[in-house]
Design an enzyme around this catalytic site. Sequence first.
Site, PDB file in Angstrom:
ATOM      1  CD  GLU A 184      -2.766  -1.412   2.175  1.00 52.76           C
ATOM      2  OE1 GLU A 184      -2.532  -1.116   3.272  1.00 52.76           O
ATOM      3  OE2 GLU A 184      -3.576  -2.546   1.848  1.00 52.76           O
ATOM      4  CG  HIS A 196      -3.621   0.549   6.855  1.00 52.61           C
ATOM      5  ND1 HIS A 196      -5.239   0.645   7.014  1.00 52.61           N
ATOM      6  CD2 HIS A 196      -3.639  -0.796   6.396  1.00 52.61           C
ATOM      7  CE1 HIS A 196      -5.688  -0.387   6.465  1.00 52.61           C
ATOM      8  NE2 HIS A 196      -4.915  -1.271   6.102  1.00 52.61           N
ATOM      9  CG  HIS A 228      -6.311  -4.771   9.433  1.00 55.51           C
ATOM     10  ND1 HIS A 228      -5.686  -5.975   8.755  1.00 55.51           N
ATOM     11  CD2 HIS A 228      -5.945  -3.999   8.317  1.00 55.51           C
ATOM     12  CE1 HIS A 228      -5.106  -5.755   7.756  1.00 55.51           C
ATOM     13  NE2 HIS A 228      -5.167  -4.594   7.392  1.00 55.51           N
ATOM     14  CD  GLU A 281     -13.793  12.630  26.468  1.00 55.14           C
ATOM     15  OE1 GLU A 281     -13.626  12.912  27.525  1.00 55.14           O
ATOM     16  OE2 GLU A 281     -14.369  11.970  26.022  1.00 55.14           O
ATOM     17  CG  HIS A 283      -8.743  -3.189   4.325  1.00 53.51           C
ATOM     18  ND1 HIS A 283      -8.148  -3.731   3.095  1.00 53.51           N
ATOM     19  CD2 HIS A 283      -7.758  -3.003   5.060  1.00 53.51           C
ATOM     20  CE1 HIS A 283      -6.791  -3.763   3.228  1.00 53.51           C
ATOM     21  NE2 HIS A 283      -6.672  -3.287   4.396  1.00 53.51           N
TER      22      HIS A 283
END
Length: 275
Positions: free
Chosen positions: A116, A140, A142, A170, A211
Amino acid sequence: MKVEETSFLNEYIAMADYGDRLGWHERNGGNFTYWMKPENVADVKDELHDKGEWLPIGTNVDNLANEYFLISGTGKYFHNMKKDPRHTIGIIQVDSTGTKYRIRWGLENGGRPTSELPTHLMNMAVKAKLTNNENRVIYHCHCPNVIALTFLLPLKSEIITREIWEMMTECPIIFPEGIGVVEWMVPGGREIAVVTSRLMETYNAVIWAHHGMFCSGVDFDSTFGLMHTIEKSAEMWIKVHSCRQDKLQTIPVEGFRDLQEAFQVILDERFLYKK
């Protein structure tokens, strides 16, 4: 100085390890990029080699030309970073055209950056323009509760942001710009990178349906904190809706407006609709 002795690498590994212990990085799931500062590069210049070939990024990030990035490797496991950084992490340099990269350190024995990479660098390029080069981290993972939400809620930024905001006071203070959402696409490659980078023009957090999520920030703490806050709020949404179909009460629109005034943040009116 050896790369393994630097504070930036050790902070990077500590953040990756924390995410892994929270269950966000099963197997080789997730990826992580830090845009090195000039002083970081200077500290490790003697460790940087020029043996690597220039390889296509798959997109153009010309405003990142000649810059250096610490990045996780494709197929590598986050829980191995602490014990074996040279095989799981690499330092790459973008070429003068912004279209190619080469490995300058790490990712030994044929390793390559995350698949990616186009998304990471395009996101970084967008944030560089918008923040005067202040945002330095793209992360990134999961995160399971956020992923679960993408099966339960319409894949609309307005709806997911509002639901996440309502679960914890918050949230609108920490990310008043909201959360971007990408409908399911094949990960990796330029197509999803383009869609994600466009959303990064507005948001610091973008969900990939079914994802995971991408977050951007100025440093490791703020980026991880953003990810953690959204995932925690999603977890509470799952718990509440496991008990009953609707919420008996929550933060009203007027409450969000009060928060906006009290904390001097600007909330997008798209998210303040009447239910």
